[in-house]
Design a protein around this motif. Sequence first.
Motif, mmCIF file in Angstrom:
data_model
loop_
_atom_site.group_PDB
_atom_site.id
_atom_site.type_symbol
_atom_site.label_atom_id
_atom_site.label_comp_id
_atom_site.label_asym_id
_atom_site.label_seq_id
_atom_site.Cartn_x
_atom_site.Cartn_y
_atom_site.Cartn_z
ATOM 1 N N ASP A 1 0.457 -1.032 -0.553
ATOM 2 C CA ASP A 1 -0.061 0.288 0.108
ATOM 3 C C ASP A 1 1.207 1.600 0.229
ATOM 4 O O ASP A 1 1.337 1.689 0.947
ATOM 5 C CB ASP A 1 -1.073 0.216 0.914
ATOM 6 N N ALA B 1 -0.867 4.435 1.924
ATOM 7 C CA ALA B 1 -1.298 4.741 3.468
ATOM 8 C C ALA B 1 0.043 5.319 3.731
ATOM 9 O O ALA B 1 0.312 5.562 4.138
ATOM 10 C CB ALA B 1 -1.166 3.261 3.873
ATOM 11 N N GLY C 1 -5.273 7.031 6.929
ATOM 12 C CA GLY C 1 -4.889 5.093 6.478
ATOM 13 C C GLY C 1 -5.850 4.247 7.877
ATOM 14 O O GLY C 1 -6.843 4.413 8.371
ATOM 15 N N THR C 2 -6.127 3.045 6.743
ATOM 16 C CA THR C 2 -7.427 1.743 7.498
ATOM 17 C C THR C 2 -6.867 2.307 9.735
ATOM 18 O O THR C 2 -5.953 1.697 9.852
ATOM 19 C CB THR C 2 -7.159 0.879 6.925
ATOM 20 N N ASN D 1 -9.535 6.195 6.431
ATOM 21 C CA ASN D 1 -8.642 5.400 4.930
ATOM 22 C C ASN D 1 -8.120 6.048 3.918
ATOM 23 O O ASN D 1 -7.308 7.221 3.113
ATOM 24 C CB ASN D 1 -10.617 5.306 4.177
ATOM 25 N N PRO D 2 -7.178 4.843 3.846
ATOM 26 C CA PRO D 2 -6.136 5.779 2.110
ATOM 27 C C PRO D 2 -6.595 6.719 1.337
ATOM 28 O O PRO D 2 -5.500 7.252 1.257
ATOM 29 C CB PRO D 2 -5.565 4.159 1.802
ATOM 30 N N ASP D 3 -7.689 6.858 0.411
ATOM 31 C CA ASP D 3 -8.118 7.652 0.004
ATOM 32 C C ASP D 3 -8.290 8.744 0.077
ATOM 33 O O ASP D 3 -8.733 9.571 -0.506
ATOM 34 C CB ASP D 3 -9.575 6.932 -0.791
#
Length: 357
Positions: free
Chosen positions: A191, A194, A221-222, A230-232
């Motif tokens: 990832d 992240a 990040g998760t 969320n990484p997005d």
Amino acid sequence: MLKEIAAIGLLVAAPLSYAQSSVTLYGIVDTGVEYYNNAASGGSFVGMPTLTGEQPSRWGLRGTEDLGGGYKAGFVLESGFAPGTGMLNYGGRLFGRQANLSLSSPFGTLTLGRQMNMTMYGLSSADTIGPSIHSIASFDTYLPNARSDNAIGYMGSYGGFRLGATYSFGRDAAGPAGPSATNCAGQVPGDPVACRQYTVLAAYDGAQFGVAASYDVMHGGTGAAAPLSNPDYTDTHVVVDGYFVYGSAKIGAGWIRRNTAGLNHAQSDIWFVGANYYVTPAFSVDAQAARYVLRSRSDSTLLVARLNYLLSKRTTVYSSIAYMMNSQYGNVPVAAGGTVAPGRNQLGMMMGVQQRF
């Protein structure tokens, strides 16, 4: 042949024998008694601050070694703490303010580890109040905590110009305990996004004036603290500011735009203008006005005044008074670490003492 080899060995070793190194212990202990009214739980608060006074309390070790030829190696280990309880700040980390190694050359300084990023440098010259108990940090707690874990940083000076950047592989490894801890360690195999963060800076500092602009993008990040879970998801800060010096006075002003793009989009703006004035070499006056607008929700206005008196080169006594005006849905506290009932205005005061070593 043995003589020639010995001579070459002496020449190689000679620069090492002249290397100069030093290690410095330094710090600030800053505390006092604060007051504010209209707390979230009702009534007023009187007690000792937990996050900062005029400056956050800290101690640290700084070391440098002259490698010759304009090159230097160095390190910084810096710890933040609350004088009232002795507890560590910055997510409970021993060296939560800084923990890094650096290599300086005529071409600039490369730094590896936890370090101040370019948002911090972008604000440092124009923000006349700084990371005080009553400051623009009440609007955005990230501003006085603009540091990055696992980061590579560069800062170069070219005449009066400064260019800098940081890139973090995992911007915050501390758990969610305090305003500077968001549990986003990153560095996740497979990832590449992240908890990544990058910041950039362009600035000019002259004898009479200076300007700066910085850009800061954080990825989520998760499992990280909201809103970047969320990484997005991203959180972006843009800083544009400047200052002007005239005699014993300094005037600073700026604008900060924040955009949080995630499950819910949020945009805010901070405008600030302030001044420092040395009445005498030992007595100074600081003031600042700041306006905060959270789009489609609320707005707040902060007025701050501060008096400082130097008892010596290392010891300062000070008083700070501030007033926060919140709109109907505003809930920005006047003091760092404080609380306020939604929609209520708030008066805050502090008397404190600071000693540097």
